[in-house]
Design an enzyme around this catalytic site. Structure first.
Site, short mmCIF file in Angstrom:
data_model
loop_
_atom_site.label_atom_id
_atom_site.label_comp_id
_atom_site.label_asym_id
_atom_site.label_seq_id
_atom_site.Cartn_x
_atom_site.Cartn_y
_atom_site.Cartn_z
N ASP A 1 0.88 -1.37 0.15
CA ASP A 1 0.24 -0.12 0.22
C ASP A 1 0.98 1.48 -0.10
O ASP A 1 1.94 1.53 0.40
CB ASP A 1 -1.00 -0.45 1.65
N ASP B 1 -2.02 6.13 -5.00
CA ASP B 1 -2.55 5.12 -3.80
C ASP B 1 -2.54 3.57 -4.63
O ASP B 1 -4.25 3.63 -4.63
CB ASP B 1 -3.40 5.68 -3.33
#
Length: 409
Positions: free
Chosen positions: A102, A289
């Site tokens: 992430d 992201d």
């Protein structure tokens, strides 16, 4: 030191460097799983008291009196839609875990064997007492989410990602994961790849540890994400630590400087629909992201965008699109560094099956995040499946290039 010893030393140093490929698997998202099980309405009613922003986890240190949206240390997770997972191991001997890699967070955490929550019972748990390299830290941490929170203790142990080992890596062992979000999650934990200011757990994030231990060729990592699971390609995606793979993208790389070192935050020039209606015409902040599957933006802009692409809202916050109208839907263009990055309907509409019925859903989501640079947009996996993404810590920049996908994927 003689010539022979010097040669051996240089050889030894060169063998420490690596270009590490981590295969990623694309699995059904939590939202898709709940929809197939008929439980999505109940889940969203339980966890969504008002707007879309509740689907995102705003993380802040335990004891913080309020959620201050202007803080640079906030973190976002989108556990409702996370899809791309890879394997890591912790401890000696190795214990394997599936994690989300992430870029929207900076911590590494996995469930502990001492976790008392239902979520931990259905995931792999770290057994500290079985690891000979485990070091107990003693400090605690807390990550608070819109739909619950996570509590745990901090530790150190040997982390292995592919063939690269990281010694004494700080990580969190979760001991309490309330709520149903983590129960239905297909991943065990999260490995954050953002900048250190986003970290809840004191110490170096994983990529910083790799850089400090000179484990990689370059202080760079890159992502390739496939459009469909099970396509005619070797993997559903790939994280490459230490560099880039020119075989996975076409054309030039557009380099964008990081404007705030927390998220991988950049400046976006504008967003337009079919080249006519323009959002954030004077520019706005955006983050790249990998932990968010959709593209998110301020509510007033996203609702206008949904109307322009013909998306219809529902009572549970989903925006549906008539599958028969796909060929007539407009293009959506993001201008970054003066370069147009355009998505067609086939790329921003998500198709899912509910029984024998095909559903078409918008890949855009409204979420209001305020930063010192203004409202924040989130370029998640809907965007990143089309564009190969490069994260360069050495030069503090993000690179984007057209991803090379098989024609039938």
């Amino acid at each position: 030191m003689g010539p022979l010893q010097l040669a051996l030393l240089l050889l030894s140093a060169s063998t420490c460097l690596a270009l590490l490929r981590v295969p990623l698997q694309r699995r059904r998202s939590i939202r898709s799983q709940l929809r197939a099980d008929g439980a999505l309405d109940d889940f969203l009613r339980e966890h969504r008291p008002d707007a879309f922003s509740r689907r995102y986890a705003h993380c802040f240190p335990a004891g913080t009196p309020s959620l201050r949206l202007g803080r640079s240390s906030e973190k976002l997770y989108n556990f409702m839609d996370a899809q791309y997972f890879g394997q890591i191991s912790l401890g000696s001997p190795e214990q394997n875990f599936s994690v989300v890699f992430d870029t929207g967070s900076a911590d590494l955490w996995v469930p502990s064997s001492y976790c008392v929550s239902q979520a931990c019972a259905v995931h792999k748990r770290f057994r500290a007492f079985e690891s000979s390299s485990y070091l107990h830290d003693g400090r605690t941490f807390g990550i608070h989410y819109g739909s619950g929170h996570l509590l745990g203790v901090m530790a150190r142990d040997t982390l292995k990602v592919g063939d690269v080992s990281v010694l004494n890596q700080e990580f969190g062992e979760s001991v309490y994961e309330p709520g149903s979000t983590f129960v239905v999650a297909r991943f065990d934990g999260v490995l954050g790849l953002a900048y250190p200011p986003l970290a809840e757990i004191l110490g170096n994030p994983v990529f910083d540890s790799m850089m400090a231990q000179t484990s990689l060729d370059q202080p760079v990592f890159s992502f390739y994400l496939s459009r469909k699971a099970g396509g005619n390609i070797d993997v559903d995606g790939e994280l490459l630590l230490g560099g880039t793979d020119e075989a996975l993208y076409d054309g030039p790389i557009t380099w964008l400087p990081v404007t705030a070192k927390g998220y991988w935050q950049i400046r976006m020039d504008s967003v337009s629909v079919q080249g006519i209606k323009t959002f954030c015409p004077r520019g706005c902040a955006a983050i790249v992201d990998t932990g968010t599957s959709l593209i998110a933006g301020p509510t007033n802009h996203i609702l206008g965008l949904q109307q322009l692409i013909g998306a219809t809202p529902t009572s549970i916050g989903e925006f549906f699109i008539d599958c028969a109208r796909m060929s007539s839907l407009p293009r959506v263009t993001f201008v970054l560094g003066g370069v147009e990055f355009t998505l067609t309907a086939d790329q921003y509409v998500r198709k899912e099956m509910l029984g024998d019925k095909e559903l078409c859903l918008s890949g855009f989501m409204a979420v209001d995040i305020v930063t010192p640079q203004g409202p924040l947009w989130i370029l998640g996996d809907v965007f990143l499946t089309k564009f190969y993404s490069i994260f360069d810590r050495g030069n503090d920049r993000v690179g984007l290039a057209l991803a090379r996908h098989p024609a039938n994927s």
